[in-house]
Design an enzyme around this catalytic site. Structure first.
Site, mmCIF file in Angstrom:
data_model
loop_
_atom_site.group_PDB
_atom_site.id
_atom_site.type_symbol
_atom_site.label_atom_id
_atom_site.label_comp_id
_atom_site.label_asym_id
_atom_site.label_seq_id
_atom_site.Cartn_x
_atom_site.Cartn_y
_atom_site.Cartn_z
ATOM 1 N N ASP A 178 11.329 20.181 63.903
ATOM 2 C CA ASP A 178 12.587 19.453 64.037
ATOM 3 C C ASP A 178 13.034 19.591 65.488
ATOM 4 O O ASP A 178 13.334 20.688 65.954
ATOM 5 C CB ASP A 178 13.636 20.023 63.087
ATOM 6 C CG ASP A 178 14.833 19.088 62.913
ATOM 7 O OD1 ASP A 178 14.868 18.040 63.591
ATOM 8 O OD2 ASP A 178 15.715 19.405 62.108
ATOM 9 N N ASP A 192 12.360 12.365 65.040
ATOM 10 C CA ASP A 192 12.360 13.718 65.604
ATOM 11 C C ASP A 192 11.998 14.809 64.607
ATOM 12 O O ASP A 192 12.222 15.988 64.883
ATOM 13 C CB ASP A 192 13.735 14.024 66.198
ATOM 14 C CG ASP A 192 14.842 13.985 65.150
ATOM 15 O OD1 ASP A 192 14.650 13.324 64.122
ATOM 16 O OD2 ASP A 192 15.891 14.625 65.362
ATOM 17 N N GLU A 193 11.413 14.449 63.499
ATOM 18 C CA GLU A 193 11.175 15.444 62.441
ATOM 19 C C GLU A 193 9.914 15.094 61.673
ATOM 20 O O GLU A 193 9.670 13.921 61.373
ATOM 21 C CB GLU A 193 12.377 15.474 61.507
ATOM 22 C CG GLU A 193 12.347 16.515 60.436
ATOM 23 C CD GLU A 193 13.580 16.451 59.554
ATOM 24 O OE1 GLU A 193 13.675 17.294 58.637
ATOM 25 O OE2 GLU A 193 14.430 15.564 59.753
#
Length: 461
Positions: free
Chosen positions: A11, A105-106
């Site tokens: 993350d 983003d993860e």
């Protein structure tokens, strides 16, 4: 579950805001808020400096400005974020073919499949190397969680924030989860948390102690049974590559029920845009748009609409989600909203009818605005509209380039002027600030610069 912590969850830390701080030396170490800047805008991401003032994602932008009036407020630059995301996902795919992106983003990564990790030591080494590679390639930081299941890996990455690594050793899961709040488990939002609290259940250990029958009685068979299994650290969900997924969706649970219909529409629009971000990041398109609404009384409604063909056009998805919302009564309040796209394909077929309808609606609004102005005021009103349109293109945070001063970014605009700070991601300190007329012929929109300077052959220097 596995016997080794070979599922990795990455993350990125305050991704949008961190990218802006990396791109703008004058903002490093300062409060930065990224999101819609209009009266109905919401926060997409806040830097850790802004979070100290209580600002968080999904918060109305007006509330954020009251909490942190001195923060820098910027509109998103999704082109930059997608470019950085592609770099990060590329590093993950170098580790394993099984990468399950959850957003820009993860992502989850199965390290066991690629045989790059098989025990605690090897998994730890992969995580340390990955964080170093991300910083080297993007200039940003990411938090890594390692565990024997997806649920625990995600919990571990949350524990690691910001810029850390946490590994949960197999066999220690129950002891680790027991004293933590029920809110740590996936699927437990404010509404479910309050329901459990009223039943005297505050911790994960108390969920396990209550027993499955009690959880089913309180929350229903599906949700109660799932939550009980999670409390026992039972999670056998595999890491599934995005291309193998049948749908892409995003959803938000709100701390306070939303009653304002205008706010609900704005949230659905924002979720539709986020959903399309994920869709495009996976290089997919979808044919069916799905809206999910959980109301004040815990009742959950889903509505869907099948388009004429697959699309990844945000305008088409927004229009479809808005139409679906009109069929749902939200009078009593909304606890959760979600937008998804299913019927995935590897190509797009633009919904020209929907685009034409949107264009026609915009033209109709323009005609109505003109009709509302008295004949004697039309010339003045038209001039104001043109001036506003000129200023509007200089959005706070956007890239510009000046023929004399080079690349920079917009700090703000208004009253026929635009203020620009001239600096690049590679500068040691803040750049100089200058103000121009909005129609200055030497000033033009620019392109995002890479966050990390590259050599002549594209190699990170």
């Amino acid at each position: 579950m596995r016997s080794a912590p070979t599922i990795l969850h990455l993350d990125m830390d305050a991704f949008y805001a961190s990218a802006e701080q990396a791109a703008k030396p004058s903002l490093r170490g300062k409060a930065v808020v990224v999101g819609g800047l209009g009266p109905r805008g919401v926060v997409a991401t806040a830097s850790y400096e802004a979070r100290k003032f209580g600002v968080h994602s999904a918060m109305p932008m007006g509330q954020a400005r009251r909490l942190a009036p001195h923060a820098a407020y910027l509109v998103p630059r999704f082109r930059l974020y997608r470019e950085v995301s592609e770099q990060v996902m590329g590093l993950l795919r170098e580790l394993s073919p099984l990468v399950e992106p959850l957003s820009l983003d993860e992502a989850f990564v199965d390290l066991e499949t690629a045989e790059v990790a098989w025990d605690e030591a090897s998994a730890q080494a992969v995580g340390v190397r990955l964080r170093a590679d991300i910083r080297r390639v993007t200039g940003l930081t990411g938090s890594v969680g390692l565990a024997a299941s997806k649920m625990l890996a995600k919990i571990a990455s949350e524990e690691a924030k910001p810029d850390g690594l946490v590994l949960i050793r197999p066999g220690t899961e129950r002891a680790l989860l027991g004293p933590k709040s029920v809110r740590i488990l996936p699927g437990v939002g404010p509404a479910t948390g309050d329901h459990l609290r009223r039943a005297g259940i505050l911790t994960v250990a108390e969920i396990a102690g209550a027993g499955e029958d009690e959880l089913v009685r309180l929350l229903g068979k599906s949700h109660g049974g799932h939550l009980y299994a999670m409390a026992l650290a039972h999670d056998d969900r595999p890491v599934v590559a995005e291309r193998d997924s049948k749908s892409v969706s995003v959803e938000d649970t709100y701390d306070v029920d939303i009653h304002d219909r205008v706010r609900v529409r704005a949230e659905v629009r924002r979720l539709a845009d986020r959903c399309v971000e994920r869709l495009r990041a996976a290089e997919r398109s979808g044919r069916t748009v799905v809206l999910k609404v959980r109301r004040y009384d815990f009742s959950t409604l889903t509505r869907s609409e099948t388009l004429r063909g697959p699309t990844d056009d945000p305008a088409v998805v927004r229009e479809a989600a808005a139409r679906l919302l009109e069929s749902v009564d939200t009078t009593g309040g909304v606890r959760l909203l979600g937008v998804g796209v299913s019927g995935l394909a590897d190509f797009t077929q633009e919904d020209l009818f929907a685009q034409a309808a949107a264009a026609e609606e915009a033209e109709e609004e323009d005609r109505s605005a003109v009709d509302a102005v008295e004949v004697g005021e039309r010339v003045e009103a038209a001039a104001e509209v043109v001036a506003e349109a000129v200023e509007r293109r200089w959005m706070a945070g956007h890239d510009v380039r000046h023929a004399e001063f080079g690349p920079g970014w917009v700090q703000g605009s208004g009253l026929g002027r635009v203020t620009v700070r001239f600096e690049t991601p590679y500068a040691v300190g803040p750049g100089r600030v200058r103000t121009f007329l909005v129609d200055d012929p030497l000033l033009e929109p620019g392109e995002p610069l890479p966050l990390v300077e590259r050599g002549e052959e594209g190699v990170v220097s």
